[in-house]
Enzyme design. Sequence first.
Site, short mmCIF file in Angstrom:
data_model
loop_
_atom_site.label_atom_id
_atom_site.label_comp_id
_atom_site.label_asym_id
_atom_site.label_seq_id
_atom_site.Cartn_x
_atom_site.Cartn_y
_atom_site.Cartn_z
N ALA A 269 0.77 -1.25 0.00
CA ALA A 269 0.00 0.00 0.00
C ALA A 269 0.80 1.29 0.00
O ALA A 269 0.29 2.33 -0.43
CB ALA A 269 -0.93 0.00 1.21
N ALA A 270 2.01 1.26 0.52
CA ALA A 270 2.74 2.53 0.73
C ALA A 270 3.21 3.13 -0.61
O ALA A 270 3.61 2.37 -1.49
CB ALA A 270 3.95 2.28 1.62
N PRO A 271 3.16 4.45 -0.78
CA PRO A 271 2.77 5.49 0.19
C PRO A 271 1.28 5.78 0.30
O PRO A 271 0.89 6.76 0.92
CB PRO A 271 3.52 6.72 -0.34
CG PRO A 271 3.59 6.50 -1.82
CD PRO A 271 3.70 5.02 -2.02
N GLY A 272 0.46 4.96 -0.31
CA GLY A 272 -0.98 5.06 -0.03
C GLY A 272 -1.82 5.79 -1.06
O GLY A 272 -3.00 6.04 -0.82
N CYS A 390 4.14 -0.80 -11.98
CA CYS A 390 4.57 0.36 -12.78
C CYS A 390 5.78 -0.07 -13.59
O CYS A 390 6.81 0.58 -13.60
CB CYS A 390 4.84 1.59 -11.91
SG CYS A 390 6.06 1.32 -10.62
C1 LIG Z 1 4.56 -0.01 -6.16
S1 LIG Z 1 4.75 0.27 -4.48
C2 LIG Z 1 3.09 0.51 -3.96
C3 LIG Z 1 2.52 1.86 -4.27
C4 LIG Z 1 1.17 2.11 -3.62
N1 LIG Z 1 0.21 1.09 -3.94
C5 LIG Z 1 0.57 3.46 -3.97
O1 LIG Z 1 -0.27 3.56 -4.85
O2 LIG Z 1 0.95 4.45 -3.33
C6 LIG Z 1 5.09 -1.34 -3.90
C7 LIG Z 1 5.13 -1.46 -2.39
O3 LIG Z 1 5.27 -2.84 -2.08
C8 LIG Z 1 5.95 -2.93 -0.84
N2 LIG Z 1 6.38 -4.33 -0.67
C9 LIG Z 1 7.46 -4.95 -1.21
N3 LIG Z 1 7.50 -6.25 -0.82
C10 LIG Z 1 6.42 -6.44 -0.04
C11 LIG Z 1 5.90 -7.57 0.69
N4 LIG Z 1 6.53 -8.75 0.65
N5 LIG Z 1 4.77 -7.40 1.40
C12 LIG Z 1 4.15 -6.20 1.45
N6 LIG Z 1 4.60 -5.10 0.81
C13 LIG Z 1 5.70 -5.22 0.06
C14 LIG Z 1 7.04 -1.89 -0.96
O4 LIG Z 1 7.51 -1.51 0.32
C15 LIG Z 1 6.30 -0.77 -1.71
O5 LIG Z 1 5.84 0.19 -0.79
#
Ligand SMILES: C[S@@+](CC[C@H](N)C(=O)[O-])C[C@H]1O[C@@H](n2cnc3c(N)ncnc32)[C@H](O)[C@@H]1O
Length: 451
Positions: A269-272, A390
């Site tokens: 979810a981050a940064p949300g 992305c």
């Molecule tokens: C593409 S970003 C997400 C962007 C977010 N959905 C947004 O729209 O703001 C991918 C995220 O996956 C997280 N991530 C990577 N491996 C993960 C895991 N095993 N479990 C949960 N989160 C994970 C990363 O920390 C990163 O924040």
Amino acid sequence: MTIKTAQENKQKPVNIRALAAKCCYSVVDQGRSLGDELPKQQDKVSDKDKGLLQEICYGVLRYLPELEHDVRGLMQKPLTGKQRVFHFLLLVGVYQIKYMRIPDHAAVSETVSATSTLKNRHMKALINGVLRNFVRASEGAIITDSQTSALPAPIQYNHPSWFIKKVQQGYPEKWQNILNANQQKPPMWLRVNQQHHSSASYQKLLATAEISVNSVDSLSQAIELTRPTDVSKLPGFEQGWVSIQDGAAQQAARLLNCQKDDVVLDCCAAPGGKTCHILEQTPNISSMTAIDVEASRLVRVEENLTRLGLKAHIITADAANSKTWWQGQYFDRILLDAPCSGTGVIRRHPDIKWLRKASDIDALVILQQRILKETWSLLKPGGTLLYATCSILPQENNEQIKHFIENNADAKLLHIDCAEKETSGTIGWQILPDGKNMDGFYYAKLLKIKT
Ligand SMILES: C[S@@+](CC[C@H](N)C(=O)[O-])C[C@H]1O[C@@H](n2cnc3c(N)ncnc32)[C@H](O)[C@@H]1O
């Protein structure tokens, strides 16, 4: 006589070019991210100079192979070891001369004076000589297309060769357009919070604030501005009327299409950005669980939720191991915005070209597979999972989903409304950065069949 305060006495002279060289050195030679390094250097300069510093760093990372090629032709031997930061200072100088509207003499003298703040006066003559020679050689020089096309592909296209090969394989007819699009400065897209304004009424507010709009996406609330602007100038930003989010990322909430009382999971979810968009779009869902493996990144989710007045259950957890966090309630909708190569957002993060390695891709594909398998097991029969990246690499996108469908009899690919003609055999929706001025993005929507 004026007496200096202790603070003033302590202040060291700041040279923007020296900071830019240090920043590029940290990224390229030390493998650090531009998103972490640039703010550290920007903290040392006035607000007015932050933009200049950013432009130089982004520019050097965009044109790295080409600038290195230019410098190589003017040096007897390359700068190595402790002198590497001066190698980047030369690139900073050449970038300004080639691509910025700074008079050549000012670009040279500012760059040369960086040698004193970098505490190496011996380098002064070398930097001065190389940059002056570069100016002299470029004066009146006409570079023909045949000279450019004789250069190796990484220098011609300013991308690493492994990546050029992958884009050529994936998009034999469009690869040059994609690489050229990656070299452009990114547009600024806004997401209008429908809880406060429709896209049409917010456009009126923008017009009143004299902020001009370049395009409006007919499928979502996305508005592309003609020029990037400071968020403080956007009507109602602090009150949560609007957020910054690329037009491609704004398709997620629409495609997930949550309904009243749905139990929803956003598992990376981050940064949300997408968590908040889903909640703005469907405030009447039953619950939103937002998890991410990186606690530090979840702070941004909290900040975004607070600014927008929204609520979610935030959990720091590994999405590939639900035993550690799952409470036993199955989900109606899952957004899996997977960790990926980020190759669709190179124009926003040019450091990706130099930080990402060919060997990273296979490891990412395996991680995506693991998260997909685990979260699929948490989806209710009849529920939908939206897979997103992305990335523009088929391995992480259509090949990943093809493999998943072939190995999971209860997974059915759903049609995606993307206002583009679907070609037969296409799996999901691949948005490319050369299209509607959106980031490169991929979406596939999967239904869990009731058995
Ligand atoms: C593409 S970003 C997400 C962007 C977010 N959905 C947004 O729209 O703001 C991918 C995220 O996956 C997280 N991530 C990577 N491996 C993960 C895991 N095993 N479990 C949960 N989160 C994970 C990363 O920390 C990163 O924040």
